[in-house]
Design an enzyme around this catalytic site. Sequence first.
Site, PDB file in Angstrom:
ATOM      1  N   SER A  21       0.827  -1.206   0.000  1.00 48.15           N
ATOM      2  CA  SER A  21       0.000   0.000   0.000  1.00 48.15           C
ATOM      3  C   SER A  21       0.868   1.266   0.000  1.00 48.15           C
ATOM      4  CB  SER A  21      -0.876  -0.027   1.254  1.00 48.15           C
ATOM      5  OG  SER A  21      -1.659   1.134   1.316  1.00 48.15           O
ATOM      6  N   LYS A  45      -3.340   2.174  -2.284  1.00 50.90           N
ATOM      7  CA  LYS A  45      -3.147   3.253  -1.309  1.00 50.90           C
ATOM      8  C   LYS A  45      -4.329   3.207  -0.345  1.00 50.90           C
ATOM      9  CE  LYS A  45      -1.740   7.193   0.389  1.00 50.90           C
ATOM     10  NZ  LYS A  45      -0.751   6.946   1.453  1.00 50.90           N
ATOM     11  N   GLY A  72       0.393  11.370   5.254  1.00 49.87           N
ATOM     12  CA  GLY A  72      -0.847  11.727   5.958  1.00 49.87           C
ATOM     13  C   GLY A  72      -2.080  11.178   5.272  1.00 49.87           C
ATOM     14  N   CYS A 130      -0.878   3.582  10.582  1.00 50.76           N
ATOM     15  CA  CYS A 130      -0.267   4.755   9.946  1.00 50.76           C
ATOM     16  C   CYS A 130       0.323   5.658  11.027  1.00 50.76           C
ATOM     17  CB  CYS A 130      -1.299   5.537   9.130  1.00 50.76           C
ATOM     18  SG  CYS A 130      -0.609   7.103   8.544  1.00 50.76           S
ATOM     19  N   GLY A 243       8.631  -5.102   4.646  1.00 49.61           N
ATOM     20  CA  GLY A 243       9.675  -4.318   5.321  1.00 49.61           C
ATOM     21  C   GLY A 243      11.004  -4.422   4.605  1.00 49.61           C
TER      22      GLY A 243
HETATM   23  C1  DHB Z   1       1.360   6.727   5.610  1.00 49.54           C
HETATM   24  C2  DHB Z   1       0.593   5.637   5.962  1.00 49.54           C
HETATM   25  C3  DHB Z   1       1.210   4.536   6.447  1.00 49.54           C
HETATM   26  O1  DHB Z   1       0.515   3.441   6.832  1.00 49.54           O
HETATM   27  C4  DHB Z   1       2.574   4.498   6.567  1.00 49.54           C
HETATM   28  O2  DHB Z   1       3.189   3.423   7.043  1.00 49.54           O
HETATM   29  C5  DHB Z   1       3.329   5.560   6.205  1.00 49.54           C
HETATM   30  C6  DHB Z   1       2.715   6.671   5.718  1.00 49.54           C
HETATM   31  C7  DHB Z   1       0.771   7.990   5.197  1.00 49.54           C
HETATM   32  O3  DHB Z   1      -0.094   8.061   4.327  1.00 49.54           O
HETATM   33  O4  DHB Z   1       1.183   8.994   5.792  1.00 49.54           O
END
Ligand code: DHB
Length: 319
Positions: A21, A45, A72, A130, A243
């Site tokens: 994603s 995404k 974000g 996130c 990762g």
């Molecule tokens: C974002 C989302 C995530 O899950 C991540 O690991 C890094 C960044 C984001 O959209 O900010």
Amino acid sequence: MIKTEVTIGKLTLKNPVLVASGTFGYGDELIDSIDINKLGGIVTKSLTLKPKAGNPPPRIAETPCGMLNSIGLANIGVDRFINEKLPLLRNFDTALIVSIAAKRIEDYCEIIRRLENVDGADAYEINISCPNVKEGGLEFGTSLSMTAKVVSETRKTTDKTLIIKLTPNVTRISDFAKVCKEEGADAVSLINTIVGMAIDIRTRKPKLSTITGGLSGPAIKPIALAKVFEVFQNVDIPIIGIGGISTWEDAIEFMLAGARAIQVGTANFVDPTTPLQIISGIIKYCEENKIQDVNELVGSVLIDADDNIAKVSFRETTK
Ligand code: DHB
């Protein structure tokens, strides 16, 4: 012929290689760069209920062997995704896993409901990890009780394969995987990014507008591998390893540690053909090592029974 199919919940992937994603747009942006039909699947995404502009720039910074980001959760929202992206994505012969992020548990469920009303998504990856938003994200993913609630409520909303994406920013990730299993998740994906920071010493300002962000790329690979191994030792649930995977050798390592499938993330920014090279490499490795089925690799790292320290210590701590 090597058998490359793997099963994650109700979903059968033609091979274990997915794109992570946030590194592959909504699946449509790289149509001209690679043959998407060859992938095991696409993870979109993360979608939110309403469109989101994300964090102000700067929101990306390069770091040794990796990158920091603080996007974000910028995205077009679930409704535009359904109208503008799904019609095209349906035509691909690869699994479509829709990543979902939300501030409230009801919103996770509402996004799923909207996607259930239309055809297209094969599975959901619930982003509770996130690091770059004030609400949702880590607030859910670092609390066992909130994780349990997100999983049980989303589980009630769909019969499709439910994958929970876990954060490494906790003391013991296997406790979270255990809760996911207990509440009915089909699989866990791990790890999401690790909270990190970088400072520009000339301006003395943080390199990201949000000060901290999520660290990804080869720098985090050994950490991710240890987390996959920990979960595999402690919880009987399919694991999707993520990762810093950039080569087929990395992918094999993750499968040996216990991952049934893997996701390629940051490496897509360097070379979007990486996932296809990884698929070819896995097949060649299996041929050379007389492995008939990629599933034979899963968790088959050789640990000496006598000094099985890691295994024992994980078992003891999770009682
Ligand atoms: C974002 C989302 C995530 O899950 C991540 O690991 C890094 C960044 C984001 O959209 O900010």
